[in-house]
Motif scaffolding. Structure first.
Motif, PDB file in Angstrom:
ATOM      1  N   UNK A 170       0.829  -1.212   0.000  1.00 54.27           N
ATOM      2  CA  UNK A 170       0.000   0.000   0.000  1.00 54.27           C
ATOM      3  C   UNK A 170       0.858   1.255   0.000  1.00 54.27           C
ATOM      4  N   UNK A 171       0.270   2.368  -0.439  1.00 54.55           N
ATOM      5  CA  UNK A 171       0.960   3.653  -0.358  1.00 54.55           C
ATOM      6  C   UNK A 171       1.299   3.943   1.102  1.00 54.55           C
ATOM      7  N   UNK A 172       2.493   4.454   1.333  1.00 58.35           N
ATOM      8  CA  UNK A 172       2.896   4.791   2.680  1.00 58.35           C
ATOM      9  C   UNK A 172       3.412   3.632   3.501  1.00 58.35           C
ATOM     10  N   UNK A 173       3.444   2.446   2.923  1.00 56.19           N
ATOM     11  CA  UNK A 173       3.951   1.280   3.640  1.00 56.19           C
ATOM     12  C   UNK A 173       5.440   1.442   3.930  1.00 56.19           C
ATOM     13  N   UNK A 174       5.934   0.760   4.959  1.00 57.53           N
ATOM     14  CA  UNK A 174       7.337   0.895   5.341  1.00 57.53           C
ATOM     15  C   UNK A 174       8.301   0.419   4.254  1.00 57.53           C
ATOM     16  N   UNK A 231      -4.651  -4.709  -1.908  1.00 57.27           N
ATOM     17  CA  UNK A 231      -3.390  -4.199  -1.375  1.00 57.27           C
ATOM     18  C   UNK A 231      -3.505  -2.689  -1.159  1.00 57.27           C
ATOM     19  N   UNK A 232      -4.017  -1.979  -2.156  1.00 58.78           N
ATOM     20  CA  UNK A 232      -4.158  -0.526  -2.048  1.00 58.78           C
ATOM     21  C   UNK A 232      -5.053  -0.134  -0.884  1.00 58.78           C
ATOM     22  N   UNK A 233      -6.038  -0.975  -0.565  1.00 57.41           N
ATOM     23  CA  UNK A 233      -6.959  -0.696   0.539  1.00 57.41           C
ATOM     24  C   UNK A 233      -6.346  -0.988   1.901  1.00 57.41           C
ATOM     25  N   UNK A 234      -5.113  -1.547   1.900  1.00 57.27           N
ATOM     26  CA  UNK A 234      -4.425  -1.754   3.157  1.00 57.27           C
ATOM     27  C   UNK A 234      -4.624  -3.094   3.813  1.00 57.27           C
ATOM     28  N   UNK A 235      -5.187  -4.073   3.081  1.00 62.30           N
ATOM     29  CA  UNK A 235      -5.410  -5.391   3.677  1.00 62.30           C
ATOM     30  C   UNK A 235      -4.098  -6.143   3.902  1.00 62.30           C
ATOM     31  N   UNK A 236      -3.123  -5.901   3.078  1.00 62.80           N
ATOM     32  CA  UNK A 236      -1.854  -6.612   3.215  1.00 62.80           C
ATOM     33  C   UNK A 236      -0.988  -6.391   1.992  1.00 62.80           C
ATOM     34  N   UNK A 237       0.121  -7.116   1.937  1.00 62.00           N
ATOM     35  CA  UNK A 237       1.013  -7.069   0.780  1.00 62.00           C
ATOM     36  C   UNK A 237       0.738  -8.290  -0.092  1.00 62.00           C
ATOM     37  N   UNK A 238       1.262  -8.291  -1.315  1.00 63.29           N
ATOM     38  CA  UNK A 238       1.022  -9.411  -2.230  1.00 63.29           C
ATOM     39  C   UNK A 238       2.253  -9.667  -3.076  1.00 63.29           C
TER      40      UNK A 238
END
Length: 311
Positions: A170-174, A231-238
């Protein structure tokens, strides 16, 4: 025994449902039921077990199905051989493929092949890796495009290439500003993935096991293109294939820094290659177009020798 009876029986054996089979064949259920009764009287055995208005293929039916399918395949091959004798460049090729390959690999190969053989006809069917392999095994399609190579000793595999794997975040992810990540970096991350049965799911689970952890899947989907929105909605990475040149991405995509993080892809056929001349010509063409040309041609010497194609 009429050809129509074999066709109707094969459809019933595949669906094990009178309503579904009659709709697919465009005949009434009473007509289909009477035809099955005539066939069973000719053979002297019941081919299906009837339980609460449901059909279940029994051991006699399974034996007859194997022979009926071979008979239908032989007739189809006969028709195709005659058509090929009349016009070697005409014929139908049925292809099964992972839906993501329908966005680039299959259209590219088909379009280039049609430039050489414009009268070729294609039947296309998308699905999961396991479903594509089963369609090839049952003779429903000539060639399957899947990733990775399935564990199927009764099928032939012709490698075509491989894609590097990345992680969509997601955007802003570490990880969003990093150029690469390791597999171990993903250990504590919730993950979005394709369902079990899809090739990319098998690869993701294998890579995580190699890194020493069990992935935690929070969302499972059936289409690769539905991963990025979750992923964009923040559920997790893929874990996803590296985007094709010019392909737009919905989320930041970071390469996985591991040489084993690749998605090998290739073609599946029945043992010895497809039966039809048109399918064998296309198989030889696709193998010659791959980056693994030498290996591919070694794997399908019969197909490669079907015809010399220009270019």
């Amino acid at each position: 025994m009429e050809l129509r009876e074999l066709e109707w029986f094969n459809t019933l054996a595949e669906t094990e449902n009178m309503t579904t089979a009659s709709a697919r064949l465009n005949v009434s259920q009473p007509t289909l039921s009477r035809a099955l009764g005539r066939l069973e009287r000719k053979l002297g055995v019941k081919l299906f077990d009837r339980r609460q208005n449901r059909l279940r293929l029994n051991r006699y039916g399974a034996v007859f199905q194997a022979h009926a399918m071979r008979a239908m395949n032989e007739l189809a091959k006969g028709e195709e051989r005659i058509a090929t004798m009349v016009d070697p460049d005409q014929g139908q090729v049925s292809l099964g493929f992972l839906n993501s390959f329908g966005e680039w690999l299959v259209p590219d190969l088909v379009n280039r092949y049609r430039e050489l053989t414009p009268r070729a006809v294609f039947e296309l069917r998308g699905g999961a890796s396991d479903a594509v392999a089963d369609d090839v095994r049952q003779g429903r399609i000539d060639i399957g495009f899947v990733a990775p190579e399935p564990a199927a000793e009764d099928l032939d595999w012709i490698p075509l290439g491989s894609q590097r794997l990345c992680v969509g975040v997601p955007e802003g992810h570490r990880f969003a500003e990093r150029e690469s990540v390791t597999l171990a970096d993903l250990e504590d991350e919730p993950m979005v993935s394709l369902k079990v049965g899809y090739g990319l799911r098998h690869i993701t689970e294998r890579l995580c096991r190699q890194a020493g952890f069990t992935p935690r899947f929070v969302i499972e989907v059936t289409e690769l293109y539905t991963l990025p929105p979750f992923v964009a909605a923040g559920w997790g990475v893929a874990v996803v294939p590296e985007p094709q040149p010019g392909q737009q991405t919905l989320t930041p995509v970071i390469l996985i820094d591991d040489p084993s993080a690749v998605r090998p892809y290739g073609m599946l056929t029945r043992r010895g290659g497809p039966a039809g001349q048109a399918a064998r010509r296309f198989l030889a063409f696709a193998a010659a177009q791959s980056k693994c040309t030498g290996l591919a041609q070694e794997a399908v010497p019969q197909a490669a020798g079907v015809a010399e194609l220009p270019g």
